[in-house]
Design an enzyme around this catalytic site. Structure first.
Site, PDB file in Angstrom:
ATOM      1  N   ASN B  22     -13.602-131.541 132.387  1.00 42.34           N
ATOM      2  CA  ASN B  22     -14.024-132.714 131.411  1.00 42.34           C
ATOM      3  C   ASN B  22     -14.350-131.688 130.581  1.00 42.34           C
ATOM      4  OD1 ASN B  22     -17.238-132.865 131.234  1.00 42.34           O
ATOM      5  ND2 ASN B  22     -17.111-134.919 131.706  1.00 42.34           N
ATOM      6  N   SER B  45     -14.168-138.103 131.129  1.00 39.75           N
ATOM      7  CA  SER B  45     -15.401-137.833 129.506  1.00 39.75           C
ATOM      8  C   SER B  45     -16.495-139.030 130.678  1.00 39.75           C
ATOM      9  CB  SER B  45     -15.428-139.248 128.524  1.00 39.75           C
ATOM     10  OG  SER B  45     -16.455-139.144 127.588  1.00 39.75           O
ATOM     11  N   GLU B  46     -17.745-138.341 131.082  1.00 34.55           N
ATOM     12  CA  GLU B  46     -18.479-138.480 131.975  1.00 34.55           C
ATOM     13  C   GLU B  46     -19.720-140.547 131.723  1.00 34.55           C
ATOM     14  OE1 GLU B  46     -19.284-136.522 130.133  1.00 34.55           O
ATOM     15  OE2 GLU B  46     -21.297-135.499 129.632  1.00 34.55           O
ATOM     16  N   ASN B  47     -19.532-140.681 130.914  1.00 31.69           N
ATOM     17  CA  ASN B  47     -19.839-141.951 130.167  1.00 31.69           C
ATOM     18  C   ASN B  47     -18.742-143.129 130.884  1.00 31.69           C
ATOM     19  OD1 ASN B  47     -17.952-141.643 128.174  1.00 31.69           O
ATOM     20  ND2 ASN B  47     -18.342-143.585 127.192  1.00 31.69           N
ATOM     21  N   SER B  87     -18.312-142.425 138.021  1.00 31.95           N
ATOM     22  CA  SER B  87     -17.933-141.509 136.956  1.00 31.95           C
ATOM     23  C   SER B  87     -18.553-139.930 138.337  1.00 31.95           C
ATOM     24  CB  SER B  87     -18.672-141.406 135.735  1.00 31.95           C
ATOM     25  OG  SER B  87     -18.114-140.492 135.124  1.00 31.95           O
TER      26      SER B  87
END
Lengths: 232, 219
Positions: B22, B45-47, B87
């Site tokens: 990340n 990608s944390e979205n 996520s």
């Protein structure tokens, strides 16, 4: 068909002043823009908005902030909106900043009927102040509660008349965990089809979580940061 | 001394085959441009995406496909999309191998502050608190000193914390430094930088043992 409403105005007809609302999306990606426009037009005030971000000036929740319709924001990151920062620093707006994973899980927990859970996020920081702390397998965790609301407003790509939803690409974000987290969940979709036309194997949010659904009149789908590569 | 790309290049050497990584906003984003030859990693990608690819070509931008910095991106073959709760299950569940993020301050015990300047800046923590609380390995990419010339490597953080005892390694324009039980430990010097330069720019306790090698940047 009993879930289908005509448009955004009808979908939000019973949202009143001082309501608490979940709003799906990440930045401007996958936001319920038709319902936001309808809320702006209706002019309801004193809203508590639960949303990962606060939109930008002139779009998304930024429209509601500009019209002073928001009393409180519950978000994880609000750095894109100067008007937000101004209202916050001047004391016009209340804000609760919550770690993003905690925000997502608190919404999911509300939809799933789980009143509280433990997470390591924020342990030892000001986020942990006043919260129960517990050790599990040698690591410290803080207790967080479900985050309910009067309404959840989410956006999907395709939906059917039974409320089944399919999202596109990275628009799943907070839309999925917020589905069913509020007392009434409203879904606006780009394309509404008759029940039976979506493959049951491909449904992301089953219709049981959705109370009202409609096809949005217009999706501007504004891009917040347009970044491109040069062709070699 | 390294520029921002140099810092990213040095950090990219920490990547190992098969890592899920990340990247935070800022210098960490540049790491994706410097993946060493023969190394294959997957960016989270944390979205809500695994397999984040480069920016799209002009005209191919998709409003429905962005990264956590809200930039238009692409997806690599083998990538996947998911919701925010899933996520952060990946993140909290320690399935992400390496987190690379920026910081305003790091303490000699590995505390990090990077989300708030009281009275001045209120942007929020985003996913940083979840990431630092659960990452197996955290590397901080940052400048050694702030704009006022003050060290960002401190005995104790002065700003509100993002996480406790979590940073393992720091890469700055001057040095590679590890967090050890006894404080900051100097591992490598940037090209043309002396141990004294690094000592001067480090306010926390800095352990220097033996000869400190200059870092190699494979270009």
């Amino acid at each position: 068909m009993y879930k289908v409403v005509k448009n955004a105005e009808e979908a939000i007809h019973d949202i009143t002043d001082n309501s608490t609302i979940h709003l799906g999306g990440f930045g401007l990606c996958g936001i319920p823009e038709n319902c936001i426009a309808a809320l702006a037009k209706k002019g309801v005030k004193g809203l508590t908005c639960i949303s990962n971000n606060a939109g930008v000036e002139g779009f998304g929740i930024g429209i509601l902030l500009h019209q002073r319709q928001v009393k409180k924001m519950i978000s994880s990151y609000v750095g894109e909106n100067a008007e937000f920062e101004r209202q916050l620093l001047s004391g016009e707006l209340e804000v609760d900043l919550i770690p993003q994973g905690t925000l997502a899980e608190r919404c999911r927990a509300a939809a799933a009927g789980i009143p509280a859970f433990f997470t390591p996020a924020g342990y030892g920081t000001e986020v942990a102040e006043g919260k129960e702390v517990r050790e599990f397998d040698g690591k410290m965790y803080i207790m967080e509660h479900w985050l309910k609301a009067d309404f959840s407003i989410i956006k999907a790509w395709k939906g059917d008349t039974d409320g089944n939803l399919i999202y596109r690409k990275t628009t799943r974000n907070f839309n999925l965990p917020m589905a069913g987290a509020g007392r009434i969940t409203i879904a606006e979709v780009e394309e509404l089809v008759p029940a039976g036309q979506l493959d049951p194997d491909q449904i992301h949010t089953p219709g049981i979580f959705i109370k009202r659904i409609f096809e949005g009149e217009k999706f501007e789908k504004r891009i917040e940061q347009r970044t491109v590569s040069k062709k070699a | 001394m390294l520029d921002k790309d140099g810092i990213a290049k040095r950090i990219a050497q920490e990547l190992k085959n098969g890592y899920y990584v990340n990247l935070g906003i800022g210098i960490p984003t540049l790491v994706a441009n410097h993946i060493p030859e023969g190394i294959s990693v997957t960016f989270q990608s944390e979205n809500g995406m695994l397999g984040m690819g480069p920016f799209p070509f002009e005209g191919e931008e998709d409003a429905d496909l962005i990264n956590a910095g809200k930039q238009t991106v692409t997806v690599m073959p083998g990538g996947s999309y998911f919701d925010s709760a899933t996520s952060f299950a990946m993140i909290r569940g320690e399935h992400v191998d390496l987190t690379i993020l920026g910081a305003m301050e790091v303490s000699e015990t590995g505390d990090i502050a990077n989300w708030k300047i009281p009275g001045k800046m209120v942007k929020g923590m985003g996913g940083a608190m979840d990431l630092v609380a659960s990452a197996k390995h955290i590397i901080v990419a940052m400048q050694h000193v702030n704009k006022a010339g003050e060290s960002k490597l401190l005995p104790k953080c002065t700003l509100p914390l993002t996480g406790l005892h979590c940073v393992k390694r720091i890469v700055t324009e001057l040095a590679v430094i590890d967090i050890t039980p006894n404080g900051f430990k100097l591992i490598e010097r940037a090209p043309g930088v002396s141990v004294d330069d690094i000592k001067k720019a480090t306010e926390g306790k800095l352990i220097v043992e033996g000869e400190i090698p200059e870092m190699h940047l494979y270009l």
